[in-house]
Design an enzyme around this catalytic site. Structure first.
Site, short mmCIF file in Angstrom:
data_model
loop_
_atom_site.label_atom_id
_atom_site.label_comp_id
_atom_site.label_asym_id
_atom_site.label_seq_id
_atom_site.Cartn_x
_atom_site.Cartn_y
_atom_site.Cartn_z
N GLU A 44 25.84 -51.95 61.06
CA GLU A 44 25.33 -50.52 60.65
C GLU A 44 24.54 -50.65 59.45
OE1 GLU A 44 29.23 -47.95 61.09
OE2 GLU A 44 29.41 -49.16 59.60
N HIS A 50 26.18 -53.12 56.78
CA HIS A 50 27.60 -53.36 57.09
C HIS A 50 27.89 -54.31 58.29
CE1 HIS A 50 31.93 -51.83 57.93
NE2 HIS A 50 32.07 -52.45 57.20
N SER A 62 32.01 -51.35 52.97
CA SER A 62 32.57 -50.71 54.02
C SER A 62 33.08 -49.20 53.73
CB SER A 62 33.68 -51.40 54.61
OG SER A 62 34.90 -51.70 53.78
N ASN A 122 34.06 -47.29 60.62
CA ASN A 122 35.08 -47.08 59.61
C ASN A 122 35.76 -45.54 59.41
OD1 ASN A 122 35.93 -49.61 59.31
ND2 ASN A 122 34.75 -49.89 57.61
#
Length: 342
Positions: free
Chosen positions: A177, A165, A144, A215
């Protein structure tokens, strides 16, 4: 000439990936994320091998999968409990477990790593697996926060290396992702995008930038929420007085009065969470989310961002966050973080 040669080599190696249908998936890491990825892959007909360092961990992983599937079955087969049990059994049978990663990858079309957020550990793992996995096998990291380029640099298949991800809980969260590096071939990206869609997810593509999409925006938001609360908590003297009680008497009375009158922060954590849920439509407030994700993970992510971009104030650390992590108060998984959890 060197550039031309590298392009030719890349062309030959990436051709091995072309038209490969991902059927056999190896997942390294039997924690919450790894078990979740195993569940959705098995649920969509893939043969899955889940790998971790001990049988005890893997037994817990299977229990996590079974528990999640029971919740699905309860809704899907509310009036047919026997059908629900068969549904669970059929999916769990698609998941085998192993403590031998090197052997597990030898029949894999895709290897997904979901282990601790530590660059060297990930590099060492992929370096070992690279020597044993078939030439067509795609490697992917569920990191991440770390650079996919940096992780992939430990292998000789950088054209067959990308990021996948997932989000927690994997069974419920629709987004994946898909991250490509400058070396990732288009065939590899297409395979990862197709795999994500087969899982029933919605993939979004992103370059190998800090935090990718979600993130990169979400973690600085959580950190700013912590700072908003932390500003009134007055780490300048309040926390230090608990660490060094003898110094408490040396703090001027006027400063103590000011500090204790501002302990609620610019806003309380409860009000910040309510504000973001009702005002911004967030399903969870930033403190609730941080506890759910794990404060150690939040800390690791923001530190990784800071390493890549040390001058960016959005990536500054937090004394309060560091204190909680040092005390082992990591959120839901330890029973206490910003909040206490039963």
């Amino acid at each position: 000439m060197a550039f031309a040669a590298s392009q030719i080599v890349r062309g030959f190696s990436s051709s091995a990936v072309r038209n490969v249908v991902i059927k056999n998936v190896t997942i390294i890491g039997g924690g919450q994320m790894g078990a979740g990825i195993a569940q959705v892959a098995a649920s969509t007909g893939h043969s899955v091998t889940l790998v971790d360092t001990s049988d005890d961990i893997l037994k817990k992983s299977i229990k996590l999968i079974e528990g999640s599937l029971k919740r699905v079955a309860k809704k899907k087969f509310s009036d047919k409990p026997e059908a629900g049990e068969e549904f669970i059994k059929k999916i769990v049978q698609k998941v085998s477990t192993s403590t031998d990663a090197e052997s597990a990858v030898q029949g894999s079309d895709l290897v997904v790593e979901a282990i601790v957020e530590n660059l060297k550990i990930k590099q060492d793992l992929f370096s070992r697996l690279d020597k044993l996995a078939p030439s067509h096998t795609i490697f992917a990291s569920n990191t991440s926060s770390l650079s996919i380029c940096d992780i992939a640099s430990s292998t000789n298949r950088q054209d067959r290396f990308g990021g996948l991800h997932f989000f927690n809980p994997v069974a419920m969260m629709k987004l994946v992702e898909v991250i490509g590096t400058p070396a990732t071939s288009q065939d590899t990206l297409d395979s990862l995008l197709d795999f994500s869609k087969v899982l029933g997810k919605t993939p979004v593509s992103c370059k190998d930038t800090s935090g990718f999409i979600v993130n990169r925006l979400l973690v600085p938001c959580m950190m700013e929420a912590i700072r908003l609360y932390e500003r009134g908590v007055c780490t300048c003297c309040f926390y230090s007085s608990f660490k060094h009680p003898s110094s408490f008497s040396l703090i001027p009375l006027t400063l103590l009065i000011f500090c204790f009158s501002n302990l609620s922060g610019d806003a309380s954590k409860e009000d910040i969470d309510i504000g973001m849920k009702l005002g911004a439509g967030y399903p969870m407030g930033p403190f609730e989310l941080a506890d759910y994700v794990g404060l150690d993970i939040v800390k690791a992510v923001i530190e990784a961002f800071k390493t890549k971009d040390p001058k960016n104030p959005l990536f500054d650390s937090s004394d309060l966050l560091n204190k909680l992590v040092a005390e082992g108060k990591l959120g839901i998984k330890t029973g206490e973080g910003f909040y206490k959890h039963k």
